[in-house]
Design a protein around this motif. Sequence first.
Motif, PDB file in Angstrom:
ATOM      1  N   ALA A 149      37.432  46.100  35.331  1.00 27.92           N
ATOM      2  CA  ALA A 149      38.166  45.796  34.104  1.00 27.92           C
ATOM      3  C   ALA A 149      39.516  46.501  34.047  1.00 27.92           C
ATOM      4  O   ALA A 149      40.524  45.897  33.671  1.00 27.92           O
ATOM      5  N   ILE A 150      39.564  47.767  34.452  1.00 33.38           N
ATOM      6  CA  ILE A 150      40.800  48.538  34.300  1.00 33.38           C
ATOM      7  C   ILE A 150      41.923  47.961  35.155  1.00 33.38           C
ATOM      8  O   ILE A 150      43.093  47.985  34.756  1.00 33.38           O
ATOM      9  N   ILE A 151      41.598  47.399  36.330  1.00 35.16           N
ATOM     10  CA  ILE A 151      42.622  46.807  37.188  1.00 35.16           C
ATOM     11  C   ILE A 151      43.192  45.551  36.537  1.00 35.16           C
ATOM     12  O   ILE A 151      44.409  45.332  36.530  1.00 35.16           O
TER      13      ILE A 151
ATOM     14  N   PHE B 179      43.923  37.398  33.707  1.00 29.46           N
ATOM     15  CA  PHE B 179      43.479  38.775  33.897  1.00 29.46           C
ATOM     16  C   PHE B 179      42.734  39.281  32.655  1.00 29.46           C
ATOM     17  O   PHE B 179      41.735  39.984  32.766  1.00 29.46           O
ATOM     18  N   VAL B 180      43.234  38.930  31.474  1.00 34.64           N
ATOM     19  CA  VAL B 180      42.594  39.367  30.234  1.00 34.64           C
ATOM     20  C   VAL B 180      41.185  38.794  30.124  1.00 34.64           C
ATOM     21  O   VAL B 180      40.226  39.511  29.808  1.00 34.64           O
TER      22      VAL B 180
ATOM     23  N   VAL C 288      45.459  46.687  33.568  1.00 34.91           N
ATOM     24  CA  VAL C 288      46.766  47.176  34.007  1.00 34.91           C
ATOM     25  C   VAL C 288      47.661  46.007  34.413  1.00 34.91           C
ATOM     26  O   VAL C 288      48.839  45.933  34.026  1.00 34.91           O
ATOM     27  N   GLY C 289      47.093  45.078  35.181  1.00 35.64           N
ATOM     28  CA  GLY C 289      47.868  43.910  35.607  1.00 35.64           C
ATOM     29  C   GLY C 289      48.371  43.091  34.432  1.00 35.64           C
ATOM     30  O   GLY C 289      49.544  42.707  34.378  1.00 35.64           O
TER      31      GLY C 289
ATOM     32  N   ILE D  29      42.159  45.769  24.720  1.00 33.97           N
ATOM     33  CA  ILE D  29      43.270  45.896  23.775  1.00 33.97           C
ATOM     34  C   ILE D  29      43.996  47.229  23.975  1.00 33.97           C
ATOM     35  O   ILE D  29      45.222  47.305  23.858  1.00 33.97           O
ATOM     36  N   ALA D  30      43.254  48.285  24.317  1.00 31.17           N
ATOM     37  CA  ALA D  30      43.891  49.581  24.571  1.00 31.17           C
ATOM     38  C   ALA D  30      44.882  49.466  25.714  1.00 31.17           C
ATOM     39  O   ALA D  30      46.014  49.961  25.623  1.00 31.17           O
ATOM     40  N   GLY D  31      44.461  48.815  26.784  1.00 29.48           N
ATOM     41  CA  GLY D  31      45.357  48.654  27.924  1.00 29.48           C
ATOM     42  C   GLY D  31      46.587  47.841  27.584  1.00 29.48           C
ATOM     43  O   GLY D  31      47.716  48.196  27.944  1.00 29.48           O
ATOM     44  N   LEU D  32      46.366  46.741  26.858  1.00 27.70           N
ATOM     45  CA  LEU D  32      47.487  45.849  26.538  1.00 27.70           C
ATOM     46  C   LEU D  32      48.468  46.490  25.564  1.00 27.70           C
ATOM     47  O   LEU D  32      49.684  46.393  25.738  1.00 27.70           O
TER      48      LEU D  32
END
Length: 313
Positions: free
Chosen positions: A184-186, A243-244, A189-190, A257-260
Amino acid sequence: MLPDVTDLANTISLTPAKAIGIPIALVGAVFLAIGAQLQHRGVVKVETQSETRSSGGLRLGQLFALLRRPSWVFGTLLLGLAVVFQLTSLYFAPIIVVQPLGAIALIITAVVNARVSGVRLTRRAIRSISFCIVGVGLFVTIATITGQSKEISQTELVIVLVLLVVITVAFAIVFALLRKRFEAIIYIVGAGVLYGFVATLAKVVIDRIHTLFIGASDTHGFEWLTLTCVIALIAAAAMGGYFVQSAYSSGPPDLVIAGLTVIDPLVAVSIGIVVLQEAADAPWYAIVAFIVAGILAVYGVFQLSKHHPQTQH
């Protein structure tokens, strides 16, 4: 000292017209939070019905299956409204002011997801979210004080487009080679990096359309470079959207949502600082503060991916 204080006040103050963008962006953040929760529910149901967890991203059949999930469709509509509100806010206000306000969606999504899933956030998870909010808030506060918004030149726009192409190709190669190992984290980030470019290009297109309609004499017009921006914007948004959705299949919505809401504004504002030289007159300690704030925010995202109750096995 008085002239310096006056100059600072003039720098950070918003005209009433620009201030309208702030509540508009906040409404968009609410739609973003609710839409993300609904989309996540739809992706989870599709994966459950397929009886096999998709590794390396959602398959084509699963993407079509999402269109038959009411929760995912309604969530997509809400996200569409969020985009409309975001673009409207960008029309009124600078990107460094309104883009990071999406971090409000992180708080809303975290609360909603905890109630819906019945999984309470741990202290470590809450602390990670706090790092995200504080980092983004500090980053944008400094950008608002020291940044000078200006019209993007043709050369600068070409640089942004070239960077987007290079990053997109890099992500495509990594995705093709390491598809089965993506977590998920990759994906997050993308998507965050791509959406940061999308926000920048959207602001460029909006400003150029506005300039074209008011008939300014120094406008570049809606020429081939602007059309290239539109095409690049759509392509980056589509890839980021995939990616989402894939991130939803392997992580909770508040992590996505934190990443975005962290990576997206950091990338957008960084483009303004590095490429557009909007912080060229900033003192050295402001640059150090930029770096520290960015590290805090990104650290919060990675810690949330590590300590979120729904990502621990």
